[in-house]
Scaffold this active site. Structure first.
Site, PDB file in Angstrom:
ATOM      1  N   GLY A  45       0.844  -1.192   0.000  1.00  0.00           N
ATOM      2  CA  GLY A  45       0.000   0.000   0.000  1.00  0.00           C
ATOM      3  C   GLY A  45       0.877   1.240   0.000  1.00  0.00           C
ATOM      4  O   GLY A  45       1.993   1.210   0.528  1.00  0.00           O
ATOM      5  N   GLN A  50       2.997  10.079   1.085  1.00  0.00           N
ATOM      6  CA  GLN A  50       4.303   9.410   1.193  1.00  0.00           C
ATOM      7  C   GLN A  50       5.220   9.723   0.012  1.00  0.00           C
ATOM      8  O   GLN A  50       6.412   9.424   0.067  1.00  0.00           O
ATOM      9  CB  GLN A  50       4.122   7.895   1.299  1.00  0.00           C
ATOM     10  N   HIS A 134      -4.654   1.525   7.380  1.00  0.00           N
ATOM     11  CA  HIS A 134      -3.330   2.154   7.434  1.00  0.00           C
ATOM     12  C   HIS A 134      -3.223   3.269   6.382  1.00  0.00           C
ATOM     13  O   HIS A 134      -2.759   4.373   6.677  1.00  0.00           O
ATOM     14  CB  HIS A 134      -2.257   1.073   7.203  1.00  0.00           C
ATOM     15  N   GLU A 135      -3.673   2.971   5.154  1.00  0.00           N
ATOM     16  CA  GLU A 135      -3.538   3.957   4.065  1.00  0.00           C
ATOM     17  C   GLU A 135      -4.489   5.137   4.257  1.00  0.00           C
ATOM     18  O   GLU A 135      -4.106   6.290   4.013  1.00  0.00           O
ATOM     19  CB  GLU A 135      -3.760   3.300   2.701  1.00  0.00           C
ATOM     20  N   HIS A 138      -3.086   7.531   6.599  1.00  0.00           N
ATOM     21  CA  HIS A 138      -2.084   8.422   5.981  1.00  0.00           C
ATOM     22  C   HIS A 138      -2.752   9.673   5.410  1.00  0.00           C
ATOM     23  O   HIS A 138      -2.196  10.771   5.472  1.00  0.00           O
ATOM     24  CB  HIS A 138      -1.366   7.718   4.826  1.00  0.00           C
TER      25      HIS A 138
HETATM   26 NI    NI Z   1       2.396   3.604   5.645  1.00  0.00          NI
END
Ligand code: NI
Length: 169
Positions: A45, A50, A134-135, A138
């Site tokens: 992912g 990021q 998790h994504e 972000h």
């Molecule tokens: Ni991450």
């Protein structure tokens, strides 16, 4: 094009992403570059912040490029339903060498747009559920170390500082 992945504590990682409103060639290029970057780093992912792009875009592929049917693009995603609990190890490409257990919902349903702007809903369990959470975190500027227990977070931060001092971060 393989993009540079930013590491903690780059401020872009803790800044909420802007909603995407234009489903144009620029977005499709970003998505293609994000897949290429994720595969080059053996990730499952990757979120746009990021790669220093503060937008609500994430790509997921649990097959790491082996099965095209598992390629997922989630634009402006939201978790609309969550159920149960799991406690498994996670990593993050912005935290090389850090892996710790994090509490997540066992199952989630997400609502998102694809790269053409079409809305869809999708369920995820186990690793896929964890990956979605998790994504999407972000995109809200939330990082997995802040989901760890205080003890695990302190250990991880200490490990990061040690690597920074050694020039390995
Ligand atoms: Ni991450």
């Amino acid at each position: 094009m393989i993009l540079k992945i930013v590491k903690y504590p780059d401020p872009v990682l803790q800044q909420p992403g802007e909603p995407v409103t234009e489903f144009d060639d620029e977005l499709r290029k970003l998505v293609a570059d994000m897949f290429e970057t994720m595969y080059a780093n053996q990730g499952v992912g990757l979120a746009a912040p990021q790669v220093a792009v503060p937008k609500r875009v994430t790509v997921v592929d649990l097959s790491m490029g082996k099965d095209p049917a598992q390629k997922l693009v989630l634009v402006n995603p939201e978790v609309i339903f969550r159920e149960g609990r799991q406690y498994e190890e996670e990593g993050c490409l912005s935290f090389p060498d850090i892996r710790e257990k994090v509490v997540r919902a066992a199952k989630v349903r997400v609502r998102a747009q694809d790269e053409t702007g079409k809305w869809f809903e999708m369920d995820g369990e186990e690793l896929l559920s964890r990956c979605f959470q998790h994504e999407i975190d972000h995109l809200d500027g939330m990082l997995f170390i802040f989901r760890m227990s205080g003890l695990k977070r302190d250990l991880s931060l200490r490990k990061i500082r040690k690597m920074q001092r050694a020039g390995e971060w």
